[in-house]
Design an enzyme around this catalytic site. Structure first.
Site, PDB file in Angstrom:
ATOM      1  N   ASP A   7       6.472  10.742   5.385  1.00 28.38           N
ATOM      2  CA  ASP A   7       6.527  11.948   4.564  1.00 28.38           C
ATOM      3  C   ASP A   7       6.018  13.136   5.369  1.00 28.38           C
ATOM      4  O   ASP A   7       5.316  12.980   6.370  1.00 28.38           O
ATOM      5  CB  ASP A   7       5.660  11.776   3.311  1.00 28.38           C
ATOM      6  N   TYR A  22      -0.325   1.598   8.121  1.00 28.16           N
ATOM      7  CA  TYR A  22      -0.769   2.921   7.678  1.00 28.16           C
ATOM      8  C   TYR A  22      -2.286   2.954   7.579  1.00 28.16           C
ATOM      9  O   TYR A  22      -2.924   1.925   7.305  1.00 28.16           O
ATOM     10  CB  TYR A  22      -0.226   3.235   6.273  1.00 28.16           C
ATOM     11  N   TYR A  66       6.956   2.442  -0.275  1.00 31.64           N
ATOM     12  CA  TYR A  66       6.372   3.752  -0.604  1.00 31.64           C
ATOM     13  C   TYR A  66       4.858   3.587  -0.734  1.00 31.64           C
ATOM     14  O   TYR A  66       4.369   3.038  -1.726  1.00 31.64           O
ATOM     15  CB  TYR A  66       6.951   4.278  -1.915  1.00 31.64           C
TER      16      TYR A  66
END
Ligand SMILES: [Zn+2]
Length: 435
Positions: free
Chosen positions: A262, A327, A400
Site C-alpha cells: 500500500d 511484514y 490484506y
C-alpha cells in the site's frame, strides 16, 4: 507432398509451368523466379527468373523451326520482357514493350532493395540498433494477386513476396552495413510499408531485473491519478521516469513488480523483486552501476542487476501471489495489553493459519467483492507500551495485512482484533521481505 522428379523432369516441369504462367500474366524476373525459389541456392530470384526465361527462349526457338506461330512469342515478349523482346524483334522486325509486372508492378529490383536497405540502416543507426529484424506490410491486393498466380504454378517451390523483400533487404543491411540479423531477440524490427515505401521502427523494450526499497511512506508504485488529479505526490514510476528516460532515450519507463505494498507501507529489508521496462529506447548501451547510482536516494532505492527477457515480467506477475511476504506492523490497541495477549496471538497462528478475507471495505469501490483465502505462517510480537505492540507477520502474498489486524468489521476472519478482544489500529506497516 514433395514429388520426386528426376533432373530432366524438373526442368520440363519448371519450363512448362513458366510457359503457362507467362502466357497469362506479365511477370518481372523477381516475381517469376520467386515461384521457383526453393530450387537452387544462393541465387537472387531475379537471376532465377531470368535464367528460366532464357531456358524457355531456347526451347521456343527450337520449336520455331517446326512452327510458324509467332503469336506466342509476341505474347511472351509482352509478358516476360527480355529475352523474348529481342527474339521477337529479330523474327518479326517489330519492337514491343513489356507490360508492368502483374504482382509487383515492376517495383522489385536490386536498386529498390538497395535504397530501402539504406533508409532502414539510417533509421537503425539513429536508434543505436545492432541486432535487427526486417518486417514487411503488404497491401491485400498484392497478396491476392500473388495467390492467383500461384494457382497456376503451385506452392511447392514458391516463396512469398514478403519473404523475398525481408531477405534481400536484410542481407544488404548485414553485408554492406555490418548489422546483425537476429530472429529470436532483435533489438528492433524495421517495418517496410511496401505500398507507401514508408519505414517504421519498433525498438524492442529493454527489461532489467532487480529489487527496490521504499524507505518512506506515501509513495505509490505506479502513478495514481484520479480525475486528472495525482493522489500521491511521488510514485516509483515517476521516480524512474525522471531519472532514467534520458539514459535510455526512452518514451516511458514502466515498472513491473512482484505484487505491491500500500501507499503508506514501506518496503524495507530484502526489497521487492521488480523488472523495469524502457519502452521504445533510442539508446541501448548503458552502465548498470551508473543507473543504480541514479536510483539510490534517501527515500527510494533500486538495485538493478541483469538484463532479462519479457518472460521474466510474466513470471514475476504470475508468481507474486505465491511468494511469501514478511511484514513488520506497529499496532495501537484500545485496551491495555498484557504479555498474555501477546502469547495468545502468537500461539493462535501455530494451529489456525487460514484467514478468510472479503474484499476490504477501503478498496470495494474499485474491486469486486470476493472471498480470498490466505495463510499466516507465523506471528512474533513485542509489547512496546501498554497500548502499542510490534508484530512480525509471515504470510502468503496477497493477504490484506491491515485487515488481518483490525478485522474490517468482521469481513476478515480471524483477525488480531478478534483474538485479543480489542479494537486495533495498524499505525505503521513495512514489508521486510518478499521471498
Ligand atoms: Zn514483379
Amino acid at each position: 507432398m514433395w514429388r520426386v522428379l528426376n533432373s530432366e523432369n524438373i526442368l520440363v516441369t519448371v519450363l512448362s509451368k513458366a510457359r503457362s504462367v507467362l502466357k497469362k500474366y506479365p511477370l518481372c524476373d523477381h516475381c517469376l523466379g520467386r515461384l521457383f525459389a526453393r530450387l537452387g541456392v544462393g541465387l537472387g530470384n531475379d537471376t532465377r527468373g531470368f535464367s528460366i526465361k532464357t531456358m524457355l527462349q531456347l526451347v521456343i526457338h527450337h520449336e520455331k523451326s517446326t512452327s510458324t506461330d509467332q503469336n506466342e512469342i509476341r505474347e511472351l515478349a509482352v509478358n516476360a520482357g527480355e529475352p523474348f523482346i529481342t527474339m521477337y524483334r529479330i523474327i518479326s522486325g517489330e519492337t514491343v514493350c513489356r507490360k508492368p509486372c502483374y504482382i509487383c508492378n515492376n517495383k522489385l529490383s536490386r536498386e529498390y532493395f538497395q535504397s530501402i536497405a539504406e533508409k532502414a540502416y539510417r533509421i537503425l543507426k539513429d536508434w543505436s540498433i545492432e541486432r535487427f529484424l526486417v518486417g514487411v506490410t503488404l497491401p491485400r491486393e498484392i497478396r491476392l494477386r500473388e495467390l492467383e498466380v500461384l494457382q497456376i504454378t503451385g506452392f511447392e517451390w514458391a516463396e512469398s513476396i514478403k519473404n523475398e523483400v525481408k531477405r534481400e533487404v536484410g542481407k544488404i543491411i548485414r553485408d554492406k552495413y555490418g548489422l546483425i540479423p537476429d530472429f529470436d531477440n532483435p533489438e528492433a524490427v524495421v517495418i517496410i510499408d511496401f505500398d507507401k515505401d514508408n519505414l517504421d521502427i519498433q525498438p524492442s523494450p529493454i527489461y532489467i531485473e532487480g529489487v527496490y526499497w521504499k524507505k518512506a511512506r506515501m509513495i505509490s508504485q505506479t502513478d495514481w491519478i484520479n480525475n486528472n488529479v495525482s493522489k500521491c505526490p511521488l510514485s516509483l514510476e515517476s521516480f524512474l521516469n525522471e531519472n532514467l528516460r534520458e539514459v535510455f532515450g526512452s518514451e516511458k519507463i514502466f515498472i513491473h513488480a512482484s505484487g505491491r505494498e500500500d501507499v503508506d507501507v514501506r518496503m524495507i529489508g530484502s526489497g521487492r523483486p521488480v523488472v523495469i521496462e524502457a519502452y521504445r529506447p533510442s539508446k541501448r548501451r548503458f552502465d548498470l552501476n551508473d543507473i543504480n547510482n541514479r536510483l539510490n536516494t534517501d527515500i527510494v532505492e533500486f538495485k538493478l542487476t541483469s538484463i532479462v527477457k519479457r518472460s521474466r515480467v510474466v513470471y514475476l506477475k504470475t508468481t507474486s501471489g505465491s511468494r511469501r511476504k514478511t511484514y513488520k506492523a506497529l499496532i495501537y490497541s484500545s485496551k491495555e495489553l498484557s504479555n498474555n495477549d501477546m502469547v495468545k496471538l502468537e500461539e493462535f497462528y501455530k494451529t489456525n493459519n487460514v484467514v478468510k478475507q472479503w474484499t476490504p471495505t477501503r478498496v470495494l469501490y474499485r474491486r469486486r467483492d470476493t472471498l480470498r483465502i490466505r495463510k499466516v505462517f507465523e506471528v512474533k510480537t513485542k509489547l512496546l507500551s501498554s497500548n502499542v505492540f510490534e508484530a512480525i507477520i509471515k504470510c502468503d502474498g496477497g493477504l490484506y495485512v491491515k485487515e488481518l489486524i483490525h478485522g474490517d468489521n468482521g469481513r476478515t476472519q480471524p483477525s488480531f482484533s478478534e483474538i485479543i478482544g480489542a479494537v486495533l489500529i495498524p499505525l505503521e506497516l513495512d514489508v521486510i521481505s518478499v521471498e
